[in-house]
Design a protein around this motif. Structure first.
Motif, PDB file in Angstrom:
ATOM      1  N   LYS A  56       0.848  -1.177   0.000  1.00  0.00           N
ATOM      2  CA  LYS A  56       0.000   0.000   0.000  1.00  0.00           C
ATOM      3  C   LYS A  56       0.895   1.242   0.000  1.00  0.00           C
ATOM      4  CE  LYS A  56      -3.834   1.979   2.590  1.00  0.00           C
ATOM      5  NZ  LYS A  56      -4.645   1.847   3.785  1.00  0.00           N
ATOM      6  N   VAL A  57       1.046   1.869  -1.154  1.00  0.00           N
ATOM      7  CA  VAL A  57       1.925   3.020  -1.299  1.00  0.00           C
ATOM      8  C   VAL A  57       1.099   4.291  -1.115  1.00  0.00           C
ATOM      9  CG1 VAL A  57       3.524   4.213  -2.813  1.00  0.00           C
ATOM     10  CG2 VAL A  57       3.380   1.721  -2.879  1.00  0.00           C
ATOM     11  N   MET A  58       1.530   5.145  -0.199  1.00  0.00           N
ATOM     12  CA  MET A  58       0.826   6.395   0.088  1.00  0.00           C
ATOM     13  C   MET A  58       1.749   7.573  -0.180  1.00  0.00           C
ATOM     14  SD  MET A  58      -2.099   5.188   1.138  1.00  0.00           S
ATOM     15  CE  MET A  58      -3.039   6.272   2.182  1.00  0.00           C
ATOM     16  N   ILE A 106     -11.609  13.020  -3.958  1.00  0.00           N
ATOM     17  CA  ILE A 106     -11.425  11.878  -3.067  1.00  0.00           C
ATOM     18  C   ILE A 106     -12.428  11.939  -1.923  1.00  0.00           C
ATOM     19  CG2 ILE A 106      -8.979  11.573  -3.616  1.00  0.00           C
ATOM     20  CD1 ILE A 106      -8.329  13.011  -0.963  1.00  0.00           C
ATOM     21  N   GLU A 107     -12.718  10.759  -1.368  1.00  0.00           N
ATOM     22  CA  GLU A 107     -13.590  10.663  -0.203  1.00  0.00           C
ATOM     23  C   GLU A 107     -12.714  10.529   1.029  1.00  0.00           C
ATOM     24  OE1 GLU A 107     -16.730   7.429   1.383  1.00  0.00           O
ATOM     25  OE2 GLU A 107     -17.078   8.173  -0.652  1.00  0.00           O
ATOM     26  N   ILE A 108     -13.016  11.323   2.065  1.00  0.00           N
ATOM     27  CA  ILE A 108     -12.215  11.367   3.282  1.00  0.00           C
ATOM     28  C   ILE A 108     -13.103  11.046   4.471  1.00  0.00           C
ATOM     29  CG2 ILE A 108     -10.736  12.817   4.728  1.00  0.00           C
ATOM     30  CD1 ILE A 108     -10.453  14.615   2.164  1.00  0.00           C
ATOM     31  N   ASP A 109     -12.606  10.193   5.367  1.00  0.00           N
ATOM     32  CA  ASP A 109     -13.304   9.886   6.608  1.00  0.00           C
ATOM     33  C   ASP A 109     -12.971  10.992   7.609  1.00  0.00           C
ATOM     34  OD1 ASP A 109     -14.226   8.908   9.041  1.00  0.00           O
ATOM     35  OD2 ASP A 109     -13.715   6.846   8.544  1.00  0.00           O
ATOM     36  N   THR A 110     -13.964  11.781   8.013  1.00  0.00           N
ATOM     37  CA  THR A 110     -13.712  12.930   8.892  1.00  0.00           C
ATOM     38  C   THR A 110     -13.412  12.514  10.325  1.00  0.00           C
ATOM     39  OG1 THR A 110     -16.090  13.202   9.313  1.00  0.00           O
ATOM     40  CG2 THR A 110     -15.128  14.500   7.528  1.00  0.00           C
ATOM     41  N   ARG A 111     -13.748  11.279  10.718  1.00  0.00           N
ATOM     42  CA  ARG A 111     -13.462  10.824  12.075  1.00  0.00           C
ATOM     43  C   ARG A 111     -11.984  10.539  12.260  1.00  0.00           C
ATOM     44  NH1 ARG A 111     -17.628   6.068  11.727  1.00  0.00           N
ATOM     45  NH2 ARG A 111     -16.482   6.004   9.794  1.00  0.00           N
ATOM     46  N   THR A 112     -11.350   9.993  11.213  1.00  0.00           N
ATOM     47  CA  THR A 112      -9.950   9.590  11.318  1.00  0.00           C
ATOM     48  C   THR A 112      -9.021  10.430  10.450  1.00  0.00           C
ATOM     49  OG1 THR A 112     -10.258   7.971   9.554  1.00  0.00           O
ATOM     50  CG2 THR A 112     -10.576   7.201  11.831  1.00  0.00           C
ATOM     51  N   ASN A 113      -9.570  11.325   9.639  1.00  0.00           N
ATOM     52  CA  ASN A 113      -8.804  12.157   8.699  1.00  0.00           C
ATOM     53  C   ASN A 113      -8.002  11.293   7.725  1.00  0.00           C
ATOM     54  OD1 ASN A 113      -9.755  14.489   9.972  1.00  0.00           O
ATOM     55  ND2 ASN A 113      -8.083  14.433  11.435  1.00  0.00           N
ATOM     56  N   GLU A 114      -8.598  10.205   7.256  1.00  0.00           N
ATOM     57  CA  GLU A 114      -7.917   9.292   6.356  1.00  0.00           C
ATOM     58  C   GLU A 114      -8.605   9.239   4.998  1.00  0.00           C
ATOM     59  OE1 GLU A 114      -7.884   5.533   8.350  1.00  0.00           O
ATOM     60  OE2 GLU A 114      -6.159   6.082   9.585  1.00  0.00           O
ATOM     61  N   PHE A 115      -7.807   9.031   3.963  1.00  0.00           N
ATOM     62  CA  PHE A 115      -8.274   8.821   2.597  1.00  0.00           C
ATOM     63  C   PHE A 115      -9.042   7.490   2.530  1.00  0.00           C
ATOM     64  CE2 PHE A 115      -7.181   6.396  -1.253  1.00  0.00           C
ATOM     65  CZ  PHE A 115      -7.789   7.165  -2.231  1.00  0.00           C
ATOM     66  N   LYS A 116     -10.226   7.510   1.893  1.00  0.00           N
ATOM     67  CA  LYS A 116     -11.001   6.265   1.737  1.00  0.00           C
ATOM     68  C   LYS A 116     -10.925   5.755   0.309  1.00  0.00           C
ATOM     69  CE  LYS A 116     -14.586   5.259   3.965  1.00  0.00           C
ATOM     70  NZ  LYS A 116     -15.851   5.032   4.570  1.00  0.00           N
ATOM     71  N   LYS A 117     -11.268   6.618  -0.674  1.00  0.00           N
ATOM     72  CA  LYS A 117     -11.253   6.195  -2.067  1.00  0.00           C
ATOM     73  C   LYS A 117     -11.312   7.391  -3.002  1.00  0.00           C
ATOM     74  CE  LYS A 117     -16.271   5.635  -2.312  1.00  0.00           C
ATOM     75  NZ  LYS A 117     -17.383   4.736  -2.577  1.00  0.00           N
ATOM     76  N   ARG A 118     -10.979   7.125  -4.254  1.00  0.00           N
ATOM     77  CA  ARG A 118     -11.109   8.161  -5.291  1.00  0.00           C
ATOM     78  C   ARG A 118     -12.520   8.083  -5.825  1.00  0.00           C
ATOM     79  NH1 ARG A 118      -7.042   7.984 -10.237  1.00  0.00           N
ATOM     80  NH2 ARG A 118      -7.945   5.906 -10.334  1.00  0.00           N
ATOM     81  N   VAL A 119     -13.137   9.232  -6.051  1.00  0.00           N
ATOM     82  CA  VAL A 119     -14.523   9.270  -6.520  1.00  0.00           C
ATOM     83  C   VAL A 119     -14.561   9.558  -8.000  1.00  0.00           C
ATOM     84  CG1 VAL A 119     -16.762  10.347  -6.201  1.00  0.00           C
ATOM     85  CG2 VAL A 119     -15.240  10.104  -4.283  1.00  0.00           C
ATOM     86  N   LEU A 159      -3.102  15.377   3.711  1.00  0.00           N
ATOM     87  CA  LEU A 159      -3.308  14.039   4.209  1.00  0.00           C
ATOM     88  C   LEU A 159      -2.655  13.055   3.254  1.00  0.00           C
ATOM     89  CD1 LEU A 159      -6.656  12.496   3.358  1.00  0.00           C
ATOM     90  CD2 LEU A 159      -6.350  14.880   2.873  1.00  0.00           C
ATOM     91  N   SER A 160      -2.506  11.825   3.694  1.00  0.00           N
ATOM     92  CA  SER A 160      -1.903  10.778   2.861  1.00  0.00           C
ATOM     93  C   SER A 160      -2.970  10.148   1.987  1.00  0.00           C
ATOM     94  CB  SER A 160      -1.268   9.699   3.728  1.00  0.00           C
ATOM     95  OG  SER A 160      -0.160  10.220   4.412  1.00  0.00           O
ATOM     96  N   VAL A 161      -2.645   9.996   0.688  1.00  0.00           N
ATOM     97  CA  VAL A 161      -3.564   9.380  -0.262  1.00  0.00           C
ATOM     98  C   VAL A 161      -2.841   8.244  -0.978  1.00  0.00           C
ATOM     99  CG1 VAL A 161      -4.892  11.503  -0.610  1.00  0.00           C
ATOM    100  CG2 VAL A 161      -2.966  10.997  -2.113  1.00  0.00           C
ATOM    101  N   ALA A 162      -3.601   7.412  -1.669  1.00  0.00           N
ATOM    102  CA  ALA A 162      -3.010   6.313  -2.431  1.00  0.00           C
ATOM    103  C   ALA A 162      -2.167   6.870  -3.568  1.00  0.00           C
ATOM    104  CB  ALA A 162      -4.105   5.413  -2.971  1.00  0.00           C
TER     105      ALA A 162
END
Length: 186
Positions: A148-150, A173-186, A161-164
Motif C-alpha cells: 500500500k503506497v501512500m 477523493i472521499e475522506i473519513d472525517t473521524r480519522t482524517n484518512e483517505f477512503k477512495k477516489r470518486v 493528508l496521505s492518499v493512495a
C-alpha cells in the motif's frame, strides 16, 4: 453514555459536572494493553481548553443537546456562519471547530450538525465522509508497487493528508472525517 472510543470531535461530554466540547480525538492501540483515547476538550462555559486521556472502554456522559442540520454559509473572522433550512444564521467560533475546520471551505454543500448549549451554537459535527478535490500531489513513482503506497496530497482548504499513489492533482477523493484518512477516489 458512550465509551471513550465512540466519542468524536463535535460531541459534548460532561466532566466534573461541566460541559466540554470535544475538539480532537486520538486513539492509540497497543498489542497487550487496552486502547487509549486522548481527547482535546474546550470548556463551553469558561472557554478554557485541556487535554485528557481515557481508556477505550471508559464510560463518558455524552450530553444530548439540541442539534440542527445546517449548511456552511461563509467565514467572518473568527466565526464560521452556518444556515439552517429556514435561513436562520448561527455563528460558531473557529476554535470550537477543531479538526473540522480543515474540511469547511467555500462552496461546500455538506449537511453539518450544529450543536447548541443554552441557546448558543457551540460546535459543528461534520458528516462521516466528505468529498474534496486534490489541489496538489506529487506524480506517482514508477515501479513502486510493493504493498500500500501512500503519498502526501493537499486538498481544498489547504490541509494535507496521505492518499493512495494512484491519486492525481484534480481528482476528487472521499475522506473519513473521524480519522482524517483517505477512503477512495470518486
Amino acid at each position: 453514555m458512550k465509551t471513550a472510543h465512540e466519542i468524536r470531535p463535535g460531541n459534548v461530554i460532561m466532566l466534573d459536572s461541566k460541559p466540554w466540547v470535544v475538539l480532537k480525538t486520538e486513539t492509540t492501540r497497543s498489542g497487550r494493553n487496552a486502547a487509549i483515547v486522548k481527547l482535546k476538550l474546550k470548556n463551553v462555559l469558561l472557554d478554557s481548553t485541556t487535554e485528557t486521556t481515557f481508556k477505550g472502554e471508559d464510560k463518558l456522559d455524552d450530553i444530548i443537546l439540541e442539534r440542527l442540520d445546517c449548511t456552511y454559509s461563509y467565514f467572518a473572522d473568527p466565526m464560521y456562519v452556518f444556515m439552517d433550512s429556514e435561513y436562520n444564521q448561527y455563528d460558531v467560533e473557529a476554535e470550537n471547530l477543531g479538526d473540522a475546520a480543515a474540511y469547511i471551505v467555500d462552496g461546500i454543500e455538506d449537511i453539518c450538525q450544529v450543536t447548541f448549549y443554552e441557546g448558543k451554537a457551540i460546535s459543528v459535527e461534520l458528516p462521516t465522509t466528505v468529498i474534496r478535490e486534490v489541489i496538489y500531489t506529487e506524480p506517482s513513482a514508477r515501479g513502486d508497487t510493493s504493498g500500500k503506497v501512500m503519498k502526501p496530497a493537499t486538498i481544498a482548504g489547504n490541509s494535507t493528508l496521505s492518499v493512495a499513489d494512484f491519486v492525481k492533482t484534480g481528482d476528487f477523493i472521499e475522506i473519513d472525517t473521524r480519522t482524517n484518512e483517505f477512503k477512495k477516489r470518486v
